[in-house]
Design a protein around this motif. Structure first.
Motif, PDB file in Angstrom:
ATOM      1  N   TYR A 174       1.196  -1.288  -0.344  1.00  0.00           N
ATOM      2  CA  TYR A 174      -0.141   0.034   0.103  1.00  0.00           C
ATOM      3  C   TYR A 174       1.238   1.362   0.230  1.00  0.00           C
ATOM      4  CZ  TYR A 174      -3.838   2.828   1.541  1.00  0.00           C
ATOM      5  OH  TYR A 174      -5.053   3.563   1.715  1.00  0.00           O
ATOM      6  N   GLY A 175       1.661   0.976   0.771  1.00  0.00           N
ATOM      7  CA  GLY A 175       2.679   2.439   1.126  1.00  0.00           C
ATOM      8  C   GLY A 175       3.765   3.017  -0.656  1.00  0.00           C
ATOM      9  N   ILE A 176       3.896   1.310  -0.590  1.00  0.00           N
ATOM     10  CA  ILE A 176       4.779   1.262  -2.115  1.00  0.00           C
ATOM     11  C   ILE A 176       3.942   1.909  -3.125  1.00  0.00           C
ATOM     12  CG2 ILE A 176       5.550   0.162  -4.294  1.00  0.00           C
ATOM     13  CD1 ILE A 176       6.502  -1.488  -2.112  1.00  0.00           C
ATOM     14  N   ALA A 177       2.887   1.791  -3.161  1.00  0.00           N
ATOM     15  CA  ALA A 177       1.975   2.277  -4.916  1.00  0.00           C
ATOM     16  C   ALA A 177       1.908   4.119  -4.118  1.00  0.00           C
ATOM     17  CB  ALA A 177       0.000   2.006  -4.225  1.00  0.00           C
ATOM     18  N   GLY A 178       1.530   4.068  -2.385  1.00  0.00           N
ATOM     19  CA  GLY A 178       1.495   5.191  -2.301  1.00  0.00           C
ATOM     20  C   GLY A 178       2.738   6.584  -2.167  1.00  0.00           C
ATOM     21  N   GLU A 179       3.879   5.611  -2.953  1.00  0.00           N
ATOM     22  CA  GLU A 179       5.403   6.288  -3.403  1.00  0.00           C
ATOM     23  C   GLU A 179       5.535   6.568  -4.924  1.00  0.00           C
ATOM     24  OE1 GLU A 179       8.126   3.404  -2.165  1.00  0.00           O
ATOM     25  OE2 GLU A 179       7.517   4.040   0.161  1.00  0.00           O
ATOM     26  N   LEU A 180       5.085   5.631  -4.980  1.00  0.00           N
ATOM     27  CA  LEU A 180       4.809   5.327  -6.639  1.00  0.00           C
ATOM     28  C   LEU A 180       4.294   6.590  -7.321  1.00  0.00           C
ATOM     29  CD1 LEU A 180       5.035   1.685  -7.390  1.00  0.00           C
ATOM     30  CD2 LEU A 180       6.701   3.338  -7.805  1.00  0.00           C
ATOM     31  N   ALA A 181       2.964   6.792  -6.539  1.00  0.00           N
ATOM     32  CA  ALA A 181       1.500   7.917  -7.343  1.00  0.00           C
ATOM     33  C   ALA A 181       2.654   9.374  -6.492  1.00  0.00           C
ATOM     34  CB  ALA A 181       0.708   8.062  -6.174  1.00  0.00           C
ATOM     35  N   ALA A 182       3.290   9.701  -5.718  1.00  0.00           N
ATOM     36  CA  ALA A 182       3.788  10.927  -5.733  1.00  0.00           C
ATOM     37  C   ALA A 182       5.234  10.977  -6.483  1.00  0.00           C
ATOM     38  CB  ALA A 182       4.256  10.871  -4.237  1.00  0.00           C
ATOM     39  N   LYS A 183       5.187  10.479  -7.640  1.00  0.00           N
ATOM     40  CA  LYS A 183       6.521  10.689  -8.307  1.00  0.00           C
ATOM     41  C   LYS A 183       6.224  11.837  -9.075  1.00  0.00           C
ATOM     42  CE  LYS A 183       9.156   6.766  -8.663  1.00  0.00           C
ATOM     43  NZ  LYS A 183       9.570   5.249  -9.606  1.00  0.00           N
ATOM     44  N   ASN A 184       5.395  12.450  -9.911  1.00  0.00           N
ATOM     45  CA  ASN A 184       4.936  13.131 -10.487  1.00  0.00           C
ATOM     46  C   ASN A 184       4.147  14.446  -9.409  1.00  0.00           C
ATOM     47  OD1 ASN A 184       5.269  12.207 -12.670  1.00  0.00           O
ATOM     48  ND2 ASN A 184       3.354  12.362 -13.045  1.00  0.00           N
ATOM     49  N   PRO A 185       4.445  15.646  -8.726  1.00  0.00           N
ATOM     50  CA  PRO A 185       4.442  16.602  -7.994  1.00  0.00           C
ATOM     51  C   PRO A 185       2.825  16.481  -8.459  1.00  0.00           C
ATOM     52  CG  PRO A 185       6.560  17.604  -8.908  1.00  0.00           C
ATOM     53  CD  PRO A 185       5.672  15.777  -9.782  1.00  0.00           C
ATOM     54  N   CYS A 186       2.387  16.475  -7.515  1.00  0.00           N
ATOM     55  CA  CYS A 186       0.347  16.832  -7.948  1.00  0.00           C
ATOM     56  C   CYS A 186      -0.046  17.515  -6.798  1.00  0.00           C
ATOM     57  CB  CYS A 186      -0.526  16.421  -8.726  1.00  0.00           C
ATOM     58  SG  CYS A 186      -0.219  14.572  -7.499  1.00  0.00           S
ATOM     59  N   GLY A 187      -1.414  17.652  -6.526  1.00  0.00           N
ATOM     60  CA  GLY A 187      -1.868  17.819  -5.076  1.00  0.00           C
ATOM     61  C   GLY A 187      -3.033  16.583  -4.972  1.00  0.00           C
ATOM     62  N   PRO A 188      -3.870  16.505  -3.751  1.00  0.00           N
ATOM     63  CA  PRO A 188      -4.501  15.862  -3.312  1.00  0.00           C
ATOM     64  C   PRO A 188      -5.466  15.033  -3.818  1.00  0.00           C
ATOM     65  CG  PRO A 188      -5.341  17.652  -2.165  1.00  0.00           C
ATOM     66  CD  PRO A 188      -3.896  18.195  -3.105  1.00  0.00           C
ATOM     67  N   GLY A 189      -5.849  15.397  -5.211  1.00  0.00           N
ATOM     68  CA  GLY A 189      -7.267  15.731  -5.979  1.00  0.00           C
ATOM     69  C   GLY A 189      -6.296  14.276  -6.568  1.00  0.00           C
ATOM     70  N   THR A 190      -5.542  14.906  -8.226  1.00  0.00           N
ATOM     71  CA  THR A 190      -4.709  14.243  -9.051  1.00  0.00           C
ATOM     72  C   THR A 190      -3.888  13.009  -8.649  1.00  0.00           C
ATOM     73  OG1 THR A 190      -2.835  15.260  -9.358  1.00  0.00           O
ATOM     74  CG2 THR A 190      -4.644  16.168 -10.874  1.00  0.00           C
ATOM     75  N   TYR A 191      -3.817  13.537  -6.703  1.00  0.00           N
ATOM     76  CA  TYR A 191      -3.212  12.427  -6.110  1.00  0.00           C
ATOM     77  C   TYR A 191      -3.417  11.172  -6.254  1.00  0.00           C
ATOM     78  CZ  TYR A 191       0.074  10.037  -2.765  1.00  0.00           C
ATOM     79  OH  TYR A 191       0.575   9.140  -1.891  1.00  0.00           O
ATOM     80  N   LYS A 192      -4.704  11.108  -5.842  1.00  0.00           N
ATOM     81  CA  LYS A 192      -5.395   9.996  -4.891  1.00  0.00           C
ATOM     82  C   LYS A 192      -5.821   8.943  -6.519  1.00  0.00           C
ATOM     83  CE  LYS A 192      -8.984   7.967  -2.679  1.00  0.00           C
ATOM     84  NZ  LYS A 192     -10.302   8.944  -2.010  1.00  0.00           N
ATOM     85  N   GLU A 193      -6.571   9.897  -7.379  1.00  0.00           N
ATOM     86  CA  GLU A 193      -6.683   9.180  -8.831  1.00  0.00           C
ATOM     87  C   GLU A 193      -5.420   8.266  -8.939  1.00  0.00           C
ATOM     88  OE1 GLU A 193      -9.296   9.005  -9.307  1.00  0.00           O
ATOM     89  OE2 GLU A 193      -9.948  10.456  -7.570  1.00  0.00           O
ATOM     90  N   ARG A 194      -4.121   8.905  -9.162  1.00  0.00           N
ATOM     91  CA  ARG A 194      -2.689   8.092  -9.141  1.00  0.00           C
ATOM     92  C   ARG A 194      -1.977   7.092  -8.070  1.00  0.00           C
ATOM     93  NH1 ARG A 194       1.789   9.362 -11.980  1.00  0.00           N
ATOM     94  NH2 ARG A 194       2.983   9.643 -10.932  1.00  0.00           N
ATOM     95  N   PHE A 195      -2.999   7.632  -6.872  1.00  0.00           N
ATOM     96  CA  PHE A 195      -2.425   6.102  -6.362  1.00  0.00           C
ATOM     97  C   PHE A 195      -3.116   5.456  -6.607  1.00  0.00           C
ATOM     98  CE2 PHE A 195      -4.558   4.135  -2.175  1.00  0.00           C
ATOM     99  CZ  PHE A 195      -2.469   4.415  -1.850  1.00  0.00           C
ATOM    100  N   TYR A 196      -4.554   5.101  -7.376  1.00  0.00           N
ATOM    101  CA  TYR A 196      -5.302   3.995  -7.519  1.00  0.00           C
ATOM    102  C   TYR A 196      -4.578   3.471  -8.745  1.00  0.00           C
ATOM    103  CZ  TYR A 196     -10.250   5.874  -5.084  1.00  0.00           C
ATOM    104  OH  TYR A 196     -10.558   5.593  -4.128  1.00  0.00           O
ATOM    105  N   ASP A 197      -4.112   4.246  -9.587  1.00  0.00           N
ATOM    106  CA  ASP A 197      -3.447   3.554 -10.831  1.00  0.00           C
ATOM    107  C   ASP A 197      -1.908   2.922 -10.366  1.00  0.00           C
ATOM    108  OD1 ASP A 197      -5.356   5.713 -12.760  1.00  0.00           O
ATOM    109  OD2 ASP A 197      -3.431   6.891 -13.642  1.00  0.00           O
ATOM    110  N   MET A 198      -1.064   3.619  -9.805  1.00  0.00           N
ATOM    111  CA  MET A 198      -0.719   2.838  -9.077  1.00  0.00           C
ATOM    112  C   MET A 198      -1.030   1.674  -8.223  1.00  0.00           C
ATOM    113  SD  MET A 198       2.491   4.422 -10.466  1.00  0.00           S
ATOM    114  CE  MET A 198       1.254   5.490 -11.522  1.00  0.00           C
ATOM    115  N   ALA A 199      -1.745   1.284  -7.383  1.00  0.00           N
ATOM    116  CA  ALA A 199      -2.299   1.173  -6.893  1.00  0.00           C
ATOM    117  C   ALA A 199      -2.673  -0.803  -7.616  1.00  0.00           C
ATOM    118  CB  ALA A 199      -3.635   0.997  -5.828  1.00  0.00           C
TER     119      ALA A 199
END
Lengths: 266, 266, 266
Positions: free
Chosen positions: A225-250
């Motif tokens: 779960y944390g790894i998905a969170g790290e991968l999602a953070a690779k492109n800087p963004c705010g919490p809205g797009t981060y959440k969607e990228r988090f699903y992508d990475m998961a």
């Protein structure tokens, strides 16, 4: 010790077996919990009517109970579903959201712990602290403060309850009373969006559905779960797009080097 | 007059004090309300069981009541929570979603206004029009038509209720019966996504939790909220990605020139 | 035959007439259903209190009943709302989510079919199979298996019920018992996110609100819905960003060559 947890292997069993993860959960993050469960390859189902929860729980791979927006009726359904799961040996995960914030939350959590076998008890530092009798403070659903060493608190509570205790925070602590792990994966953006705590329980349940060792299942789940969170953070963004990228990475974790990326200490 | 509202200063107090915003709200946008509250730096909590709402409201910085998917049980919990908030002087925001669309919504809104001190009453043009006795039409939760001058309608209702009235639309009107402001910030994309109305109430409550002048708090909140909507619209996109960018921009407001970008007329 | 369905024309009537789509639905995808309804140009309203559902349904363009998180109270409200809609000739869409997974879901679905005129009955292959008495299996809310030819199963059930039956899957089947269509639009990513099934019912209802021929309305809806899914898949991404792009594309369908892109077989 740490090397013995094959995160990638457990994760692969989820996508192969597609276990049904039955949730009785809150109305805020109910979609998030369903969606992350599916991203990890399991099948979510949300059902809370007392007339059907025993039947649904009995065919599930794991049961998640989350008291985020509890009512007396929901607690009653949780007890019925939990009893059905216990009878079949299906793992039950309790997310004690906001315990300590009101008397009702504390009392109902204790009632669930008393009447059911809760295999994995999960909360943030403050919530687990409240249940462990440590001097902890919870404001709404946020952990405000905790006195004492988290791993000792988790270990003591796990021994008392005879189960696995998961404390989530910047570093996650997982203990079965004998062995404790800490997981350092994750990204600070995870703390800025609603739902990360609740979704973690869905992921833990998905892992516990295919891995009998609940300490290992919980630890592997939080690392992935944390790894998905790290991968999602690779492109800087705010919490809205981060959440969607988090699903992508998961969703994309099935192709990731989970064992190599995990930051687990035992 | 307008220059006296220090939007940036109020916003900074939210991120510093992290007030707890207790919501009793609807099941459609409950996640959105929690997420926008957190984007603005406050702590959301959603709790609706009658057994715990008084305790939760009593430690909150503000209370949001939203009748979007009302039931008799929810209204009962709103009255209990509202009374606890009133007793402690905690600001109460009522979002009268869909008032006028059914007899139940109108009757229950009037009951809430009668039994509680509602510090800030918020609705779209049609909803506030219905409550003001103007010739207004509401279809579902949409404002269809309103006869009369919005600022006069808001002002008259605010004087009658002795509170602050907020009418949201392309131009937002905020009145405490003595002074009225209009806010011109926002983007038409905000009207194309579900949840913007409900989320505005969460933002108003977040501002009201740290600023006692409720006219100023509401006006500042709607200006900041609209600025986030403008910033999110800078890259053309559809309503899905717009919504996520909106969260990003709301979160990023802490670095924005809020006072300079505000379009407030007094 | 197929050429006679003017998808673009029906879609344009939605954005012109903005029909109110009243939903009594589940708590998991309630936001998604509201949002997709709005993306397609209709006005969503979610209302489930037994005291107001008849009044709301009576002014709606269509009514969606979805049993995803059913309770006895919700079913009671569905019967009240459905009766009001039936009386006025307002189309009623029933999404039989998870029917077959528990006895309660099957019994309550049969009760709804018995007590109401359900104009369009929708489910995945397994769910419709269960209702048709075919040898079908449902796990949670997922279709696991179905014996027999889908179009024959749908056609037989439609003749028995005297309505339109919609079976969703990789290929969608729509039948009124006389004529059957299959729709091949869509993308496999749609199966990887939560909510696509439920949202399809909202779109069907939006089309049925402006097109009396319910076979054509359902077919056109599923074609347009699948086209949005195809457009969203043009940039490779995971399920999080895909979902948001899906909303974008659904919203953008007003400018798309819907008739030319549809893959309908009659």
């Amino acid at each position: 010790m740490t090397d013995s947890i094959d995160i990638k292997g457990i994760h692969a069993r989820i996508t192969q077996q597609k276990p049904l993860i039955h949730h009785i959960t809150n109305w805020v993050t109910i979609y998030d919990c369903a969606n992350i469960t599916r991203c990890f390859g399991a099948l979510p189902v949300m059902a809370h009517a007392r007339e059907e929860v025993a039947e649904m729980a009995a065919v599930a791979g794991a049961l998640v109970l989350n008291i985020g927006t509890l009512t007396n009726e929901l607690i009653e359904s949780m007890i019925i579903a939990g009893a059905a799961a216990n009878k079949k040996g299906i793992p039950v995960v309790l997310d004690a959201v906001g315990v300590g914030a009101t008397g009702m939350r504390t009392q109902k959590t204790l009632e669930l712990l008393d009447r059911l076998e809760i295999n994995i008890l999960k909360g943030n530092y403050g919530e687990i602290g409240v249940l462990a009798g440590a001097n902890a403070k919870v404001k709404g659903v946020e952990s405000i403060s905790l006195d004492g060493q988290p791993d000792e608190i988790a270990g003591t509570l796990a021994r008392k309850l005879g189960n696995t205790v998961v404390m989530t925070g910047e570093t996650d602590i997982i203990s079965d009373g004998q062995t404790s792990y800490s997981v350092g994966n994750g990204d600070e953006m995870m703390g800025s969006i609603v739902g990360t705590g609740c979704m973690a329980s869905s992921v833990i349940a998905s892992f516990a559905a295919v891995e009998k060792n609940q300490l290992n299942a919980s630890t592997a789940a939080l690392a992935a779960y944390g790894i998905a969170g790290e991968l999602a953070a690779k492109n800087p963004c705010g919490p809205g797009t981060y959440k969607e990228r988090f699903y992508d990475m998961a969703y994309g974790l099935r192709d990731a080097d989970l064992n190599g990326m995990a930051k687990i200490k035992g």
